[in-house]
Design an enzyme around this catalytic site. Structure first.
Site, mmCIF file in Angstrom:
data_model
loop_
_atom_site.group_PDB
_atom_site.id
_atom_site.type_symbol
_atom_site.label_atom_id
_atom_site.label_comp_id
_atom_site.label_asym_id
_atom_site.label_seq_id
_atom_site.Cartn_x
_atom_site.Cartn_y
_atom_site.Cartn_z
ATOM 1 N N GLY A 85 0.828 -1.496 0.033
ATOM 2 C CA GLY A 85 -0.126 0.122 0.198
ATOM 3 C C GLY A 85 0.937 0.694 0.090
ATOM 4 O O GLY A 85 2.261 1.235 -0.320
ATOM 5 N N ALA A 86 -0.057 2.586 0.470
ATOM 6 C CA ALA A 86 1.274 3.923 0.358
ATOM 7 C C ALA A 86 0.508 5.082 0.887
ATOM 8 O O ALA A 86 -1.696 4.823 0.928
ATOM 9 C CB ALA A 86 1.272 4.279 -1.481
ATOM 10 N N LYS A 97 5.084 6.507 1.366
ATOM 11 C CA LYS A 97 5.161 5.571 2.696
ATOM 12 C C LYS A 97 6.038 5.425 4.011
ATOM 13 O O LYS A 97 6.466 6.084 4.186
ATOM 14 C CB LYS A 97 5.141 4.123 2.109
ATOM 15 C CG LYS A 97 5.291 4.216 0.907
ATOM 16 C CD LYS A 97 5.487 2.651 0.366
ATOM 17 C CE LYS A 97 5.070 1.485 0.971
ATOM 18 N NZ LYS A 97 4.356 1.260 2.068
ATOM 19 N N GLY A 99 3.462 4.981 7.281
ATOM 20 C CA GLY A 99 2.664 5.796 8.038
ATOM 21 C C GLY A 99 2.234 4.670 9.402
ATOM 22 O O GLY A 99 1.933 4.748 10.420
ATOM 23 N N GLU A 106 9.518 -2.609 3.547
ATOM 24 C CA GLU A 106 9.095 -2.401 3.017
ATOM 25 C C GLU A 106 10.089 -2.052 1.646
ATOM 26 O O GLU A 106 9.354 -2.463 0.086
ATOM 27 C CB GLU A 106 8.086 -1.340 2.587
ATOM 28 C CG GLU A 106 6.787 -1.647 4.567
ATOM 29 C CD GLU A 106 5.903 -0.825 4.317
ATOM 30 O OE1 GLU A 106 4.347 -1.439 4.007
ATOM 31 O OE2 GLU A 106 6.130 0.363 4.592
ATOM 32 N N LYS A 124 -6.140 7.949 -2.046
ATOM 33 C CA LYS A 124 -4.128 8.192 -1.611
ATOM 34 C C LYS A 124 -3.651 8.849 -2.645
ATOM 35 O O LYS A 124 -2.477 9.351 -2.598
ATOM 36 C CB LYS A 124 -3.768 6.390 -1.729
ATOM 37 C CG LYS A 124 -4.246 5.946 -0.348
ATOM 38 C CD LYS A 124 -3.458 6.201 0.594
ATOM 39 C CE LYS A 124 -4.220 5.634 2.469
ATOM 40 N NZ LYS A 124 -4.000 3.961 2.066
HETATM 41 C C1 5RP Z 1 3.408 0.883 6.414
HETATM 42 C C2 5RP Z 1 2.928 1.703 5.139
HETATM 43 C C3 5RP Z 1 1.358 1.675 4.347
HETATM 44 O O1 5RP Z 1 2.080 1.349 3.166
HETATM 45 C C4 5RP Z 1 0.307 2.657 4.994
HETATM 46 O O2 5RP Z 1 0.729 2.902 5.821
HETATM 47 C C5 5RP Z 1 -0.750 2.872 4.195
HETATM 48 O O3 5RP Z 1 -1.892 2.111 5.073
HETATM 49 P P1 5RP Z 1 -2.617 2.163 4.366
HETATM 50 O O4 5RP Z 1 -2.729 0.017 3.631
HETATM 51 O O5 5RP Z 1 -3.451 0.968 6.085
HETATM 52 O O6 5RP Z 1 -4.163 2.381 3.804
HETATM 53 O O7 5RP Z 1 3.449 2.438 4.402
HETATM 54 O O8 5RP Z 1 4.926 1.255 6.195
#
Ligand code: 5RP
Length: 228
Positions: A85-86, A97, A99, A106, A124
């Site tokens: 994800g991002a 990335k 969060g 990653e 996003k």
């Molecule tokens: C974790 C990340 C995740 O991909 C990013 O925070 C997105 O999170 P989510 O899919 O919960 O919205 O970089 O380190």
């Protein structure tokens, strides 16, 4: 399930549908990835042969609970596909990335794959990276000197803490500084400036890694390929 979570699930399932039998797949972390792991668990239950290299302990635990085989870099230093994800994605498929705090592993997983597929809900996509505070992973020993050097780049970093007030630690027992830069005018320059700070182990700018993005809007999943 709210509409954003439904979009995460749709994007995740679209990515998992692309995984060929017999693959080794890098899998990132976060709530969108958790949907992917659950979808992969369903395909494994139906007979798909797959092994994954998980980017976080949380992803690994979820995958194990669903009967998905785990492997690692010793057996598979490189693989064909990674899915993650991002927090933000711009029109050139440049990502912000971290969060969820898993940015270091990653990035290692994303760069070990020939094709890195980003899965995202519509919230996003951004014109410019930086509204989301940029996470950087820091060696605890170096915390306050890194803090000072990042501050000189024009931002007031925030040491990530847990809900109970204790300092958040990554899977590698490092710390995270969240850096609310606001609109990042020159992501390449910022990435280069951050990369040369000793003790700053990794930053959350993924500027070249993503080859394709699957972005869900409502009930539709759009495929966006990197053009350069
Ligand atoms: C974790 C990340 C995740 O991909 C990013 O925070 C997105 O999170 P989510 O899919 O919960 O919205 O970089 O380190």
């Amino acid at each position: 399930m709210d509409s954003i979570d439904n979009e995460k699930k749709l994007a995740a399932r679209a990515a998992v549908a692309l995984i060929p039998d017999g693959s080794v797949v890098g899998i990132g972390a976060g709530s969108t990835v958790n949907h992917a792991v659950r979808a992969l668990g369903e395909r494994v239950a139906e007979g798909l042969k797959v092994k994954i290299v998980p980017a976080s302990i949380e992803t690994e635990n979820l995958a194990r609970s669903l009967g998905i085989e785990i492997t690692g870099f010793e057996q598979h230093p490189h693989f064909d596909i990674a899915i993650d994800g991002a927090d933000e994605m711009d029109p050139q498929l440049r990502l912000l990335k971290g969060g969820g705090g898993a940015l270091l592993r990653e990035k290692v997983v994303a760069t070990a794959a020939k094709e890195f597929i980003v899965i995202a809900d519509s919230s996003k996509t951004v014109e410019h990276l930086g509204k989301f505070p940029l996470p950087v992973e820091v060696l605890p020993f170096a915390l306050w000197t890194v803090f000072d050097r990042v501050r000189k780049l024009g931002v007031e970093p925030i040491l990530r803490k847990k809900a109970d007030g204790s300092v958040y630690e990554t899977n590698q027992h490092n710390y995270i500084l969240d850096c609310p830069f606001g609109k990042i005018e020159d992501p390449d320059k910022l990435a280069a400036d951050l990369a040369c700070i000793p003790g700053l182990i990794e930053h959350g700018l993924f500027l070249t890694e993503a080859s394709v993005a699957l972005v869900a809007r409502g009930e539709t999943v759009e495929t966006i390929r990197r053009t350069k």
